[in-house]
Design a protein around this motif. Structure first.
Motif, short mmCIF file in Angstrom:
data_model
loop_
_atom_site.label_atom_id
_atom_site.label_comp_id
_atom_site.label_asym_id
_atom_site.label_seq_id
_atom_site.Cartn_x
_atom_site.Cartn_y
_atom_site.Cartn_z
N ARG A 1 27.13 -65.49 -42.74
CA ARG A 1 28.24 -64.99 -42.40
C ARG A 1 29.55 -65.52 -43.59
NH1 ARG A 1 30.64 -65.00 -36.30
NH2 ARG A 1 32.58 -64.09 -36.63
N ARG A 2 29.45 -67.03 -43.93
CA ARG A 2 30.32 -67.17 -44.91
C ARG A 2 30.31 -66.63 -46.43
NH1 ARG A 2 28.99 -72.52 -42.82
NH2 ARG A 2 27.54 -72.98 -44.60
N GLU B 1 22.33 -59.66 -45.13
CA GLU B 1 23.66 -59.88 -44.73
C GLU B 1 24.20 -58.55 -44.19
OE1 GLU B 1 25.06 -62.61 -48.79
OE2 GLU B 1 25.24 -60.38 -48.85
N ASN C 1 35.87 -60.78 -49.48
CA ASN C 1 37.29 -61.47 -49.63
C ASN C 1 38.10 -61.18 -48.37
OD1 ASN C 1 39.47 -62.64 -51.01
ND2 ASN C 1 40.20 -61.04 -51.64
N ILE C 2 37.56 -61.48 -47.23
CA ILE C 2 38.01 -61.62 -45.93
C ILE C 2 37.91 -62.67 -45.20
CG2 ILE C 2 37.55 -58.96 -45.70
CD1 ILE C 2 35.28 -59.46 -43.75
N LYS C 3 38.67 -62.63 -44.09
CA LYS C 3 38.72 -63.98 -43.18
C LYS C 3 38.49 -63.77 -41.83
CE LYS C 3 41.75 -66.33 -46.57
NZ LYS C 3 43.21 -67.13 -46.72
N SER C 4 38.46 -62.57 -41.16
CA SER C 4 38.42 -62.52 -40.07
C SER C 4 37.46 -61.21 -39.43
CB SER C 4 39.83 -62.14 -39.28
OG SER C 4 40.40 -60.68 -39.66
N PRO C 5 37.01 -61.31 -38.25
CA PRO C 5 36.27 -60.31 -37.72
C PRO C 5 36.78 -58.61 -37.75
CG PRO C 5 35.99 -62.26 -36.34
CD PRO C 5 37.21 -62.26 -37.36
N TYR D 1 31.68 -62.94 -45.91
CA TYR D 1 33.41 -63.25 -46.01
C TYR D 1 33.83 -63.44 -47.28
CZ TYR D 1 34.18 -63.08 -40.77
OH TYR D 1 34.13 -62.82 -39.61
N ILE E 1 25.91 -58.40 -40.42
CA ILE E 1 27.26 -57.83 -40.16
C ILE E 1 27.01 -57.00 -38.88
CG2 ILE E 1 28.52 -55.67 -40.98
CD1 ILE E 1 28.44 -56.90 -43.72
N GLU F 1 39.20 -57.75 -39.99
CA GLU F 1 39.21 -57.34 -41.45
C GLU F 1 37.63 -56.88 -41.77
OE1 GLU F 1 41.44 -59.61 -44.65
OE2 GLU F 1 40.73 -61.05 -43.23
N LEU F 2 36.51 -57.66 -41.23
CA LEU F 2 35.25 -56.83 -41.19
C LEU F 2 35.11 -55.59 -40.70
CD1 LEU F 2 32.37 -57.49 -42.13
CD2 LEU F 2 32.05 -58.78 -39.98
#
Length: 264
Positions: free
Chosen positions: A237-238, A206, A245-249, A241, A210, A251-252
C-alpha cells in the motif's frame, strides 16, 4: 394442508411468467412479481463473466438517456462490487445478501458512498444462476430499507421458482449470452495498461492490493485473499501511494476511475 390465497396468487403469477419466458418484458415482469411480496426499488439482470458484465435489463431510469451511474458500473465500477467479486471467486447458484459478501470496510469505501448509496441505496440481494464455469446470470434487487429477516426468508422460499425461471429464460437470451466471451482478458491487464498510459505503472500484486482495498477489504482480509501477511499488505500500500503520488483512498479511487476511462 389447504393453500392460502397468497400461495394461490403466487402460483398463478408464476404460471403466467412461464408463458412470458420468450417475451421482451420478461425480466421486468419477474422483478415486478417479486416486488409484490418484497419491496424492490431497483433491479438489474447481469451476465457475470471474467470480463465486463453484460446487462440484459435494468429498472427504468427516470432521467433522460441511459442511467449514468449504471453506465459507470458497467464501465469499471463492477470491479469493486462485492457481489461480482464473490461470484468470480466462487460462482454458485443461490440467493445472496449484501451482508454475506461485503468486506469489513465496505461502507467506508468511495464505491459505497459515490455509487451504492445512490443507485442501490441501502440494501441488496442477488439471485445467481451458474451457467458454466465462467458465466453466471444474476438478478440484483435493491431497496431503500434493509431487508428484514422475514423478507429474506420469503425470498429464499421462492428461490427455486426464481432460479428456475431465470435458467429457462437463458434459452431465449442465448444469442446475447453466447456473444459474451467465456474467457476475457483479466481485469488486471486492462487496468495495468491504463496505469502505464497514465504514467504510473504498478505490479500485478500491487493492482490486486488496489482492487481489494478499494472494495473495502481490511489489511487482514487482503492478506488472507492474497496469501500474504498483513505487514506485506501495508508495504504494498505504501509503495502504491508513493508511485501514484497520492495520500488518501479518495485519491486512489479517483485514479481508479480515470484508469477505467482510459481503457474505453
Amino acid at each position: 394442508m389447504t393453500p392460502t390465497l397468497q400461495d394461490m396468487a403466487w402460483h398463478r403469477s408464476a404460471g403466467q411468467l412461464i408463458e412470458h419466458l420468450d417475451k421482451t418484458d420478461f425480466w421486468r415482469s419477474l422483478s415486478r412479481l417479486i416486488g409484490e411480496y418484497v419491496p424492490v426499488d431497483t433491479w438489474a439482470v447481469l451476465l457475470f463473466s471474467d470480463g465486463r458484465p453484460f446487462a440484459f435489463a435494468e429498472s427504468p431510469y427516470q432521467g433522460e438517456g441511459p442511467d449514468p451511474l449504471f453506465h459507470d458500473y458497467i464501465r469499471g465500477l463492477y470491479l469493486l462490487d462485492p457481489f461480482y467479486i464473490a461470484n468470480r471467486e466462487q460462482p454458485a447458484t443461490g440467493l445472496y445478501r449484501l451482508a454475506d459478501v461485503a468486506p469489513e470496510r465496505f461502507k467506508e469505501t468511495e464505491y459505497y458512498e459515490r455509487y451504492f448509496t445512490h443507485y442501490v441505496e441501502q440494501d441488496e440481494v442477488q439471485y445467481n444462476v451458474k451457467l458454466d464455469e465462467a458465466r453466471s446470470v444474476c438478478l440484483s434487487l435493491g431497496t431503500r430499507q434493509l431487508f428484514t429477516p422475514e423478507q429474506i426468508s420469503l425470498l429464499e422460499m421462492i428461490r427455486p421458482w426464481v432460479v428456475g425461471l431465470m435458467r429457462q429464460r437463458m434459452f431465449f437470451e442465448s444469442a446475447m449470452a453466447e456473444s459474451v466471451p467465456r474467457q476475457a482478458p483479466r481485469w488486471q491487464d486492462n487496468l495495468e495498461e491504463a496505469m502505464v498510459r497514465l504514467g504510473t505503472p504498478l505490479t500485478a500484486r500491487e493492482l490486486d492490493v488496489i482492487r481489494l482495498i478499494l472494495s473495502g477489504c481490511s489489511n487482514k482480509e487482503v492478506a488472507s485473499k492474497l496469501s500474504i501477511s498483513a505487514e506485506t499488505v501495508k508495504v504494498h500500500r505504501r509503495h502504491v501511494y508513493a508511485k501514484l503520488n497520492i495520500k488518501s483512498p479518495q485519491e486512489l479511487f479517483s485514479l481508479f476511475l480515470k484508469a477505467q476511462v482510459e481503457t474505453q
